[in-house]
Design a protein around this motif. Structure first.
Motif: not given
Length: 329
Positions: A210-220, A294-300
Motif C-alpha cells: 500500500l505504501l508503495l502504491s501511495a507514492g506520487t503518480k509517475g514516481n512509483r 497499477g501498483v507502480i509506474d516504472k521498472i528501474l
C-alpha cells in the motif's frame, strides 16, 4: 653530501630565529655554523624554500622551539624508530580524523562539516527514508518522524522512500504489528506537500505494498527482481482471550481489510471488487505484473528499457508459436 643535507635545516633555523622580535638576540650554536660553512652565504640564499602553512601545528611548534632554544634541535638525540623532531609533542597527531576534515565549499556548502552519526541519518541527509523491517511501532515512529522532518526542512524537494518490508507480518506470516502501523505511515504520506518517490527493493508485502502504491503518480518504481504481494489482514494471536473478545478482534480485522481494499483500489485504479477478489488469497506480483495492476509506474531497468520494450508480450509469443488459448483459462 652530508653538509648539503644539513644546509636547508640550518637555513630554516636561522630564518626562524631572524623572524623573532628584534629585541631578543638569538645565539646560533657553533656546530650549526660549521655545518653550512662550506656552502657559503650566496649558495644558501639560492636554496628554494617550500611554502609553509602558517596554520600547520607541526611547523608552528618547530618554529617556536627553534626561536626559543635552537640547541634542543641541534643536539637532539636521533631515534631511528621514529621520525625526527616528533619528540617535541607530548601526544603527537599526525593526521586529523574524518570528522575534523572540513568539506570543500565547492562540493556543497550546505552539507554538514562532520559526517552524521549513523547510516539512517546519512540517508536522511540525502532525503531518503528506508523501510527495511516489518511495520512495528518502533519503525512507524521513526518513519513518521523522518517524513515530518524532511517536509519541515524543504516542502518543495521530493522525498524518496525505499521499501523492503513484509508489512505487519513476518516472512512466515506471523503477525508482528497492528494494521494501524501501516495506516499511520500512509496518513503521514498523504499529509505531505512534497512529491513522494517510492521504490520497491526486495519485497513489498501487505501494508508495505500500500505504501508503495501511495507514492506520487509517475514516481512509483520497482526493481526488476523485486516482489509485491497483497493479502488480507491476519487476526493477531488471541491467546487466552474470552470468546467475545475474539469476536471483537475479528470484526476489527474485517474493517481493516475493507479499508485496505478501498485504498489499494484508489491508488491502483482498479475497482474495489477487483482488488477484493484478488485478495482472497495471497496475490504475488513481479515488476511487470505490478505495473499492469497499477501498483507502480516504472521498472528501474537502468539502461534496459529499450531491450524490455522490444520483448513480445506472452499473448504474442503464444500467437507466434501457434498456441491457441482456450476461453476461461
Amino acid at each position: 653530501m652530508a653538509c648539503f643535507l644539513q644546509a636547508p635545516m640550518a637555513y630554516a633555523i636561522v630564518s626562524s630565529a631572524s623572524s623573532s622580535s628584534s629585541s631578543r638576540a638569538v645565539r646560533v650554536p657553533k656546530p650549526l655554523k660549521l655545518s653550512c660553512g662550506a656552502l657559503g652565504a650566496r649558495n644558501a640564499a639560492k636554496i628554494p624554500m617550500p611554502p609553509i602553512n602558517p596554520k600547520d601545528p607541526f611547523l608552528s611548534k618547530l618554529a617556536s622551539v627553534a626561536s626559543s632554544s635552537p640547541e634542543s634541535l641541534v643536539n637532539s638525540s636521533v631515534n631511528p624508530d621514529s621520525p625526527p623532531f616528533l619528540d617535541l609533542f607530548d601526544s603527537p597527531k599526525l593526521m586529523a580524523t574524518p570528522a575534523q576534515v572540513e568539506r570543500s565549499v565547492s562540493y556543497n556548502e550546505h552539507r554538514p562539516k562532520s559526517p552524521p552519526p549513523d547510516l539512517p541519518s546519512l540517508l536522511l541527509n540525502g532525503r531518503i527514508v528506508y523501510i527495511g523491517m516489518p511495520l512495528v511501532p518502533a519503525v512507524t515512529e521513526l518513519v513518521v518522524a523522518e517524513l515530518m522532518y524532511l517536509q519541515w526542512m524543504d516542502p518543495k524537494q521530493p522525498i524518496y522512500i525505499y521499501i523492503n518490508s513484509t508489512g505487519t507480518t513476518r516472512d512466515d506470516g506471523e503477525t508482528v504489528g497492528m494494521e494501524s502501523e501501516g495506516f499511520a505511515i500512509y496518513d503521514a504520506l498523504m499529509q505531505l506537500q512534497n512529491e513522494v518517490h517510492t521504490v520497491a527493493v526486495g519485497a513489498a508485502i501487505g501494508q508495505a505494498c500500500l505504501l508503495l502504491s501511495a507514492g506520487t503518480k509517475g514516481n512509483r518504481f520497482m526493481m526488476p527482481h523485486a516482489k509485491a504481494m497483497i493479502q488480507q489482514p491476519r487476526v493477531p494471536s488471541s491467546g487466552l482471550m474470552p470468546a467475545s473478545d475474539v469476536l471483537i478482534r475479528a470484526k476489527e480485522v474485517l474493517i481493516n481489510r475493507d479499508t485496505l481494499v478501498e485504498l489499494l483500489a484508489k491508488h491502483t485504479g482498479n475497482s474495489v471488487e477487483t482488488v477484493a477478489d484478488v485478495m482472497r488469497r495471497p496475490f504475488y506480483m513481479d515488476a511487470n505484473r505490478a505495473k499492469e495492476f497499477g501498483v507502480i509506474d516504472k521498472i528501474l531497468w537502468r539502461g534496459q528499457e529499450k531491450v524490455m520494450a522490444e520483448v513480445a508480450s506472452p499473448e504474442e509469443w503464444d500467437k507466434n508459436a501457434g498456441i491457441k488459448v482456450m476461453d476461461g483459462f
